[in-house]
Motif scaffolding. Structure first.
Motif, mmCIF file in Angstrom:
data_model
loop_
_atom_site.group_PDB
_atom_site.id
_atom_site.type_symbol
_atom_site.label_atom_id
_atom_site.label_comp_id
_atom_site.label_asym_id
_atom_site.label_seq_id
_atom_site.Cartn_x
_atom_site.Cartn_y
_atom_site.Cartn_z
ATOM 1 N N GLU A 2 0.817 -1.222 0.000
ATOM 2 C CA GLU A 2 0.000 0.000 0.000
ATOM 3 C C GLU A 2 0.848 1.268 0.000
ATOM 4 O O GLU A 2 0.304 2.379 -0.096
ATOM 5 C CB GLU A 2 -0.973 0.012 1.191
ATOM 6 C CG GLU A 2 -0.348 0.273 2.543
ATOM 7 C CD GLU A 2 0.185 -0.974 3.231
ATOM 8 O OE1 GLU A 2 0.499 -0.896 4.433
ATOM 9 O OE2 GLU A 2 0.282 -2.032 2.566
ATOM 10 N N TYR A 37 2.589 4.152 -4.052
ATOM 11 C CA TYR A 37 2.173 5.352 -4.790
ATOM 12 C C TYR A 37 1.036 5.145 -5.789
ATOM 13 O O TYR A 37 0.151 5.986 -5.893
ATOM 14 C CB TYR A 37 3.370 5.985 -5.518
ATOM 15 C CG TYR A 37 4.420 6.531 -4.599
ATOM 16 C CD1 TYR A 37 4.383 7.868 -4.178
ATOM 17 C CD2 TYR A 37 5.460 5.724 -4.141
ATOM 18 C CE1 TYR A 37 5.362 8.379 -3.333
ATOM 19 C CE2 TYR A 37 6.439 6.231 -3.294
ATOM 20 C CZ TYR A 37 6.382 7.558 -2.890
ATOM 21 O OH TYR A 37 7.345 8.047 -2.048
ATOM 22 N N ASN A 38 1.069 4.062 -6.572
ATOM 23 C CA ASN A 38 0.055 3.916 -7.619
ATOM 24 C C ASN A 38 -0.186 2.447 -7.959
ATOM 25 O O ASN A 38 0.578 1.560 -7.561
ATOM 26 C CB ASN A 38 0.452 4.707 -8.877
ATOM 27 C CG ASN A 38 1.796 4.280 -9.437
ATOM 28 O OD1 ASN A 38 1.980 3.137 -9.842
ATOM 29 N ND2 ASN A 38 2.758 5.204 -9.466
ATOM 30 N N GLU A 39 -1.248 2.215 -8.709
ATOM 31 C CA GLU A 39 -1.652 0.855 -9.056
ATOM 32 C C GLU A 39 -0.606 0.138 -9.903
ATOM 33 O O GLU A 39 -0.405 -1.076 -9.768
ATOM 34 C CB GLU A 39 -2.991 0.884 -9.797
ATOM 35 C CG GLU A 39 -4.161 1.366 -8.954
ATOM 36 C CD GLU A 39 -5.447 1.433 -9.747
ATOM 37 O OE1 GLU A 39 -5.476 0.924 -10.888
ATOM 38 O OE2 GLU A 39 -6.432 1.998 -9.235
ATOM 39 N N ASN A 40 0.053 0.858 -10.791
ATOM 40 C CA ASN A 40 1.050 0.232 -11.651
ATOM 41 C C ASN A 40 2.199 -0.352 -10.835
ATOM 42 O O ASN A 40 2.648 -1.480 -11.082
ATOM 43 C CB ASN A 40 1.588 1.258 -12.656
ATOM 44 C CG ASN A 40 2.536 0.635 -13.663
ATOM 45 O OD1 ASN A 40 2.234 -0.396 -14.272
ATOM 46 N ND2 ASN A 40 3.699 1.251 -13.842
ATOM 47 N N GLN A 41 2.669 0.407 -9.840
ATOM 48 C CA GLN A 41 3.748 -0.082 -8.979
ATOM 49 C C GLN A 41 3.282 -1.277 -8.152
ATOM 50 O O GLN A 41 4.036 -2.244 -7.958
ATOM 51 C CB GLN A 41 4.222 1.041 -8.064
ATOM 52 C CG GLN A 41 4.902 2.198 -8.777
ATOM 53 C CD GLN A 41 6.270 1.822 -9.298
ATOM 54 O OE1 GLN A 41 6.414 1.284 -10.412
ATOM 55 N NE2 GLN A 41 7.283 2.087 -8.501
ATOM 56 N N GLN A 42 2.064 -1.225 -7.669
ATOM 57 C CA GLN A 42 1.527 -2.342 -6.897
ATOM 58 C C GLN A 42 1.432 -3.602 -7.751
ATOM 59 O O GLN A 42 1.744 -4.704 -7.299
ATOM 60 C CB GLN A 42 0.152 -1.969 -6.334
ATOM 61 C CG GLN A 42 0.218 -0.896 -5.251
ATOM 62 C CD GLN A 42 -1.144 -0.434 -4.790
ATOM 63 O OE1 GLN A 42 -2.131 -0.549 -5.521
ATOM 64 N NE2 GLN A 42 -1.226 0.100 -3.578
ATOM 65 N N ASP A 57 1.192 11.049 -0.302
ATOM 66 C CA ASP A 57 1.562 10.721 -1.681
ATOM 67 C C ASP A 57 1.711 9.222 -1.892
ATOM 68 O O ASP A 57 1.302 8.681 -2.928
ATOM 69 C CB ASP A 57 2.892 11.404 -2.053
ATOM 70 C CG ASP A 57 2.749 12.906 -2.253
ATOM 71 O OD1 ASP A 57 1.614 13.387 -2.411
ATOM 72 O OD2 ASP A 57 3.794 13.600 -2.241
ATOM 73 N N GLU A 58 2.307 8.545 -0.921
ATOM 74 C CA GLU A 58 2.719 7.162 -1.160
ATOM 75 C C GLU A 58 1.652 6.120 -0.832
ATOM 76 O O GLU A 58 1.665 5.015 -1.383
ATOM 77 C CB GLU A 58 3.984 6.836 -0.370
ATOM 78 C CG GLU A 58 3.800 6.673 1.122
ATOM 79 C CD GLU A 58 5.109 6.329 1.836
ATOM 80 O OE1 GLU A 58 5.112 5.345 2.586
ATOM 81 O OE2 GLU A 58 6.103 7.054 1.643
ATOM 82 N N LEU A 115 -1.663 4.063 -0.879
ATOM 83 C CA LEU A 115 -2.842 3.747 -1.685
ATOM 84 C C LEU A 115 -3.412 2.440 -1.149
ATOM 85 O O LEU A 115 -2.914 1.353 -1.441
ATOM 86 C CB LEU A 115 -2.472 3.608 -3.164
ATOM 87 C CG LEU A 115 -3.620 3.267 -4.115
ATOM 88 C CD1 LEU A 115 -4.685 4.367 -4.106
ATOM 89 C CD2 LEU A 115 -3.086 3.052 -5.532
ATOM 90 N N ASP A 168 -9.362 -5.400 -5.117
ATOM 91 C CA ASP A 168 -8.034 -4.997 -5.585
ATOM 92 C C ASP A 168 -7.029 -6.123 -5.385
ATOM 93 O O ASP A 168 -6.232 -6.422 -6.286
ATOM 94 C CB ASP A 168 -7.547 -3.753 -4.834
ATOM 95 C CG ASP A 168 -8.362 -2.510 -5.137
ATOM 96 O OD1 ASP A 168 -8.906 -2.405 -6.255
ATOM 97 O OD2 ASP A 168 -8.449 -1.634 -4.251
#
Length: 221
Positions: free
Chosen positions: A109, A112-117, A184-185, A187, A193
């Motif tokens: 979590e 930062y974003n869905e792509n990194q996850q 920022d970081e 999510l 998800d």
């Protein structure tokens, strides 16, 4: 009274905190699965730290070797721990199924974003024969990083003001830099998800007062 406040509001890395007690209860499930696997066992802990495994009682266990991966390598103090530097979203230094377990606790979590996850999830499933990835439930009543009810659904500007202008979060005012970094970081992830990130996984739900506090995506048989 101060001890009570510290117990409730301290970070989970504090072994005497409420957050750490939740972590140790989750580890009961993990350790039961660990017992079923043939020894020796190689674990990759993505984004963890040595004290976590000491608290779990897995230091100096000769049949279990734990590689702890962070952006920067850190000193370790037990023979069955190794600390390495690396990126959770790019584990290309390791081949497929290098580890018996790819493990991560409350890290995904923070990307930062869905792509990194998505990248982290794919790498965990690739390098581990088994994987165990835990994250807080987006829809749990208390946001776990700030310890405020439904804080995650407020506008970012409102969150920033609460963190920097009041002591509502963990009984302290956050610095502007620390508040912005966390906002920022982080999510948070829902059940859907996690199922999308780890297709075909089993999903263990950590319960508190009948509510789902966090999820663990895993593929233990």
């Amino acid at each position: 009274m101060r001890k009570l406040f510290n117990w409730v509001f301290d970070e989970s890395s504090n072994s005497n905190s409420l957050g750490n007690q939740f972590r140790q209860k989750r580890m009961i499930f993990f350790k039961k699965e660990l017992e079923k696997l043939p020894k020796p066992i190689k674990i990759l802990d993505v984004g963890g730290y040595e004290d976590f495994w000491i608290n779990a009682g897995l230091n100096d266990v000769g049949s279990i070797h734990i590689t702890i991966l962070n952006l920067d390598a850190r000193e370790t103090h037990f023979q069955n721990f190794t600390s390495v530097d690396g990126d959770a979203t790019n584990l290309s230094k390791y081949g497929d199924n290098t580890f018996d377990i790819a493990f991560s606790n409350s890290v995904i979590e923070h990307l930062y974003n869905e792509n990194q996850q998505r990248k982290m999830a794919k790498e965990a499933m690739r390098v581990g024969k088994n994987f165990y990835v835990q994250t807080p439930n987006k829809y749990f009543i208390i946001e776990p990083h700030y310890l405020l009810p439904y804080f995650q659904f407020l506008p970012k500007k409102t969150q920033f003001l609460i963190l920097t202008k009041t002591k509502l979060s963990r009984l302290q005012k956050w610095t502007k830099e620390a508040a912005q970094q966390y906002l920022d970081e982080i999510l948070l992830l829902s059940k859907k998800d996690m199922q999308n990130l780890f297709p075909g996984c089993s999903l263990w739900e950590e319960k508190f007062l009948g509510m789902t506090k966090s999820f663990v995506a895993h593929n233990f048989k």
